[in-house]
Write a protein that holds these residues in place. Structure first.
Motif, short mmCIF file in Angstrom:
data_model
loop_
_atom_site.label_atom_id
_atom_site.label_comp_id
_atom_site.label_asym_id
_atom_site.label_seq_id
_atom_site.Cartn_x
_atom_site.Cartn_y
_atom_site.Cartn_z
N UNK A 1 -0.69 10.69 6.44
CA UNK A 1 -1.15 9.91 7.59
C UNK A 1 -2.38 10.63 8.14
N UNK A 2 -3.51 9.95 8.21
CA UNK A 2 -4.71 10.55 8.80
C UNK A 2 -5.20 9.67 9.94
N UNK B 1 -5.08 6.25 8.34
CA UNK B 1 -5.17 6.06 6.90
C UNK B 1 -3.91 6.59 6.24
N UNK B 2 -3.37 5.79 5.31
CA UNK B 2 -2.14 6.15 4.61
C UNK B 2 -2.44 6.26 3.13
N UNK B 3 -1.96 7.33 2.50
CA UNK B 3 -1.97 7.37 1.05
C UNK B 3 -0.55 7.76 0.60
N UNK C 1 -5.78 1.43 5.29
CA UNK C 1 -6.23 1.66 6.66
C UNK C 1 -5.48 0.74 7.60
N UNK C 2 -4.97 1.27 8.70
CA UNK C 2 -4.21 0.47 9.67
C UNK C 2 -4.89 0.58 11.02
N UNK D 1 -3.20 16.35 6.50
CA UNK D 1 -2.75 14.98 6.72
C UNK D 1 -1.35 14.67 6.19
N UNK D 2 -0.73 15.57 5.44
CA UNK D 2 0.58 15.22 4.87
C UNK D 2 1.62 15.08 5.98
#
Lengths: 153, 153
Positions: free
Chosen positions: A125-126, B117-119, B44-45, A36-37
């Motif tokens: 970003x997933x 999903x963003x982290x 979460x978007x 996901x990076x």
């Protein structure tokens, strides 16, 4: 993964970068994303609904988006400020719109949400789906960027 | 800003957190967001299209999402792993779906994309629109989270 989606996104991306910023984008080999990076510094995300539900993201390295803005707007930006956010949003909209037009020709009708822009060192970003997440890497003379998309089957 | 949107999102959020995780969420005062920095650790978007085009994001602090997952799934997660990503995606879908149902009752019909999903430490989220970005802060006994949405006028 439905391969009918891949070419419209590749062609839409090349077309928008060429038309708006006179930059040639060379597509690499599409692959299924596992990690996901994000591979860049700033990402535009847009949601897709209609015949299929999905999401699209475009991640630029800083040198690449800097060059795009210089060529597109004649503006030099040395940081990811609000103007850069807006420009990435506009590019995300345009690439998505161009691809959607090409998908319509295949009787796949999609509408788009509004873009959301993400920045942050090593942000991830997933796309949340059990279906494949397709990554399309691009190289330019000014640095790399990549597009990802996913749909619910 | 169209105030008709605010209550469905507040009520949908409270309802989903209560139903799924038995957690009471106390809504704070809605405000118009100016600063793009997310106020949490994982976001979460989801994109929205239909009668209006827009985007919705939900940002959780880590202690808050950790408690939600413990209560929702009986799982203890000490890092933002793939399971946490999936759960935030599912919550984003459910909150969005509940709010959309309430908006339908007001004759505002929306469809949703798939969640992204963003982290990332101090990641920033910018909804690209000239319209107002509405932020809805929530407090719980386990930490804070906030919901944001924006539509094109």
């Amino acid at each position: 993964m439905d391969v009918r989606y891949i070419n419209p996104f590749i062609e839409g991306t090349i077309n928008v970068l060429k038309t708006m910023a006179f930059i040639a984008s060379k597509p690499g080999k599409p692959y299924i994303k596992k990690d996901p990076t994000a591979t860049g510094d700033i990402t535009g995300i847009i949601g897709l609904a209609g015949d299929k539900n999905g999401s699209l993201s475009i991640t630029f390295t800083f040198p690449c988006i800097k060059a795009v803005l210089e060529k597109m707007l004649g503006e030099v930006h040395d940081e990811l400020n609000a103007d850069v956010h807006d420009a990435v949003g506009e590019l995300t909209n345009m690439i998505c719109g161009d691809a959607r037009k090409k998908l319509e020709a295949q009787n796949i009708n999609l509408t788009a949400g509004i873009p959301t822009i993400i920045t942050g060192e090593n942000h991830t970003i997933t796309h949340v789906t059990k279906s494949a997440i397709v990554a399309l890497p691009f190289t330019t003379d000014f640095g790399n960027f990549s597009l990802e998309f996913a749909f619910i089957d």
